[in-house]
Design an enzyme around this catalytic site. Structure first.
Site, PDB file in Angstrom:
ATOM      1  N   ARG A 124      -3.446  -9.945   5.003  1.00 14.02           N
ATOM      2  CA  ARG A 124      -3.884 -10.180   3.788  1.00 14.02           C
ATOM      3  C   ARG A 124      -2.946  -9.517   2.934  1.00 14.02           C
ATOM      4  NH1 ARG A 124      -6.453  -6.898   0.142  1.00 14.02           N
ATOM      5  NH2 ARG A 124      -8.034  -7.734  -1.114  1.00 14.02           N
ATOM      6  N   LYS A 159       1.010  -1.142  -0.155  1.00 15.60           N
ATOM      7  CA  LYS A 159       0.062  -0.033   0.051  1.00 15.60           C
ATOM      8  C   LYS A 159       0.767   1.356   0.161  1.00 15.60           C
ATOM      9  CE  LYS A 159      -4.541  -1.966   1.177  1.00 15.60           C
ATOM     10  NZ  LYS A 159      -5.295  -2.356   2.234  1.00 15.60           N
TER      11      LYS A 159
END
Ligand code: HH2
Length: 260
Positions: free
Chosen positions: A239, A205
């Protein structure tokens, strides 16, 4: 939890798994590499992503979910959707978990999960993916996110989902700036104190790029480092895109901690 995005526009793997055979092959590879959960999504939630209708989203994911449930019975197949209509089709095809980035925003979602005996991930997000990065200022990001998740978890339990099947996720990158994301990662023990398993999605991210300057394809080291706080929790799901390196990283942390 290995990420399988069947989308043209996901921020790091968009377009790679639109072909169902390629998607199934990648899911099986992740299961073989040690993923206990395969999270199959048909709509990107990256900032600015365009919404997809329920029919098109279900069309992308359902056949792949059915095939993964058949070919990898040892893995739990999860559907990454905020739409109860898509979750209904996915659960009928063999999914056993709904990863809902809207935390039950669709009024039918929690009752559906309860009725099907599935598990649910409830994630914090501010607004919707199209607009969520427009305002990332909070008086106290940790307090606000934890209060929201406590309320949604109580709603899920009230709807009839057993407590241990309600997982909570602070929503790294969903309407937060880099400092907010780091604060939420530091505060994971407080989130875990609500008594639910915790889910963390930090893989590749943009806050990792903000800290390190790394481009999206070069963020594996930062993605692993971001998992350190989750690895210390009693019950956590991470995740990730890169399953094999993550499994190795977690195995070494567990060995260092003396855990089985
Ligand atoms: N992040 C993304 C999507 N779904 N679900 C949970 N529970 N937690 C997350 O942090 C999370 C999530 C975004 O990442 P990705 O799937 O890689 O990209 P995209 O949304 O563009 O498909």
């Amino acid at each position: 939890m290995g990420i399988l995005n069947i989308t043209p526009d996901s921020f790091s793997d968009g377009g790679r798994f639109l072909d169902p055979a390629a998607a199934v092959a990648h899911g099986c590879e992740m299961a073989a590499a040690g993923a206990d959960i395969l999270d199959v999504g048909g709509e990107s939630t990256r900032p600015g992503a365009a919404p997809v209708g329920a029919g098109a989203e279900a069309e992308r994911v359902v056949a792949v979910i059915a095939e993964l449930a058949r070919r990898c019975p040892g893995a739990i197949v999860s559907v990454d959707t905020a739409k109860a209509a898509v979750a209904t089709a996915a659960l009928a095809a063999g999914a056993r978990m709904v990863n809902d980035v809207s935390a039950g925003g669709d009024a039918a979602m929690l009752a559906l999960v309860a009725e099907r005996g599935a598990a649910v991930v409830l994630m914090h997000m501010r607004g919707e993916p199209r607009t969520m990065q427009r305002d990332t200022a909070y008086a106290d990001v940790v307090a606000e996110v934890h209060a929201f998740l406590a309320e949604r978890a109580a709603a899920a339990v009230r709807a009839g989902i057993p407590r241990e099947r309600v997982l909570l996720d602070p929503g790294i990158g969903f309407g937060k700036d880099a400092a907010g994301n780091l604060a939420l990662l530091r505060a994971l023990p407080d989130l875990a104190a609500l008594g639910h398993p915790v889910v963390v999605g930090a893989s590749r991210k943009s806050f990792i790029g903000a800290v390190s300057g790394a481009a999206v394809g070069d963020r594996l080291p930062g993605s692993l480092a971001a998992l350190a706080p989750a690895s210390a929790l009693p019950a956590a799901v991470v995740r990730v895109h890169d399953v094999a390196p993550t499994v190795q990283y977690l195995e070494l942390l567990a060995a260092l901690a003396g855990a089985a």
